[in-house]
Design a protein around this motif. Sequence first.
Motif, PDB file in Angstrom:
ATOM      1  N   THR A  91       0.862  -1.180   0.000  1.00 39.55           N
ATOM      2  CA  THR A  91       0.000   0.000   0.000  1.00 39.55           C
ATOM      3  C   THR A  91       0.896   1.228   0.000  1.00 39.55           C
ATOM      4  OG1 THR A  91      -1.827  -1.110   1.127  1.00 39.55           O
ATOM      5  CG2 THR A  91      -1.764   1.284   1.271  1.00 39.55           C
ATOM      6  N   GLY A  92       0.690   2.107  -0.980  1.00 45.20           N
ATOM      7  CA  GLY A  92       1.546   3.278  -1.151  1.00 45.20           C
ATOM      8  C   GLY A  92       2.188   3.205  -2.522  1.00 45.20           C
ATOM      9  N   ASN A  93       3.411   3.681  -2.635  1.00 47.65           N
ATOM     10  CA  ASN A  93       4.122   3.661  -3.916  1.00 47.65           C
ATOM     11  C   ASN A  93       5.120   2.520  -3.957  1.00 47.65           C
ATOM     12  OD1 ASN A  93       2.950   5.958  -5.233  1.00 47.65           O
ATOM     13  ND2 ASN A  93       3.968   7.192  -3.669  1.00 47.65           N
ATOM     14  N   SER A 107       1.154   3.414  -7.785  1.00 46.43           N
ATOM     15  CA  SER A 107       0.423   3.330  -6.534  1.00 46.43           C
ATOM     16  C   SER A 107      -0.196   1.944  -6.331  1.00 46.43           C
ATOM     17  CB  SER A 107      -0.666   4.405  -6.546  1.00 46.43           C
ATOM     18  OG  SER A 107      -1.348   4.446  -5.335  1.00 46.43           O
ATOM     19  N   ARG A 113      -2.601  -3.000  -7.720  1.00 42.30           N
ATOM     20  CA  ARG A 113      -2.327  -1.742  -8.412  1.00 42.30           C
ATOM     21  C   ARG A 113      -3.603  -0.910  -8.326  1.00 42.30           C
ATOM     22  NH1 ARG A 113      -0.250  -4.771 -13.733  1.00 42.30           N
ATOM     23  NH2 ARG A 113      -1.966  -6.061 -13.026  1.00 42.30           N
ATOM     24  N   GLY A 115      -4.853   3.427  -8.228  1.00 39.09           N
ATOM     25  CA  GLY A 115      -4.442   4.821  -8.286  1.00 39.09           C
ATOM     26  C   GLY A 115      -3.756   5.075  -9.615  1.00 39.09           C
TER      27      GLY A 115
END
Length: 153
Positions: A91-93, A107, A113, A115
Amino acid sequence: MPKQTKFILPFCALLLWSCKSAKIETIDFSDGSYEGELNRKKQKHGKGFFRWSDGSYYNGDYHSDKRHGKGRFLWSNGETYEGDYVEDERTGNGVYRWPDGSVYKGSFFKGKRHGYGSFTSFDGIRYEGDWFEDQQHGKGKVFFPNGNLLTGT
């Protein structure tokens, strides 16, 4: 006692106490082993390395026994993920790579995947745009190796 000494001694004591290194421990599990920092409950916490019996491994941050923070996961099939983790999920980049040379940069949310991101396939076709639950979804562009461009929703 000089005024400067009153401040220097407590500062030095605090500095020495805060610089103590975390104890590194090794724990064996039925499916692999962990080497790294633990909290008082003997949970993986801080920096650590877990190697599974099949050769897969995770190297990175833990919080209360879960991958949490920055880390790198390598699966035994050659796939890799390097990036953010929250509560044991991507979760995040991050950057996900496949053995055939395909790459996703962008993201993630709860392991998928989600975002904005860019996926480049092994044959050079690149999609840049929105993702929703691991699928290209929303506005995006497809770049072809021959220079053609497809834009749409």
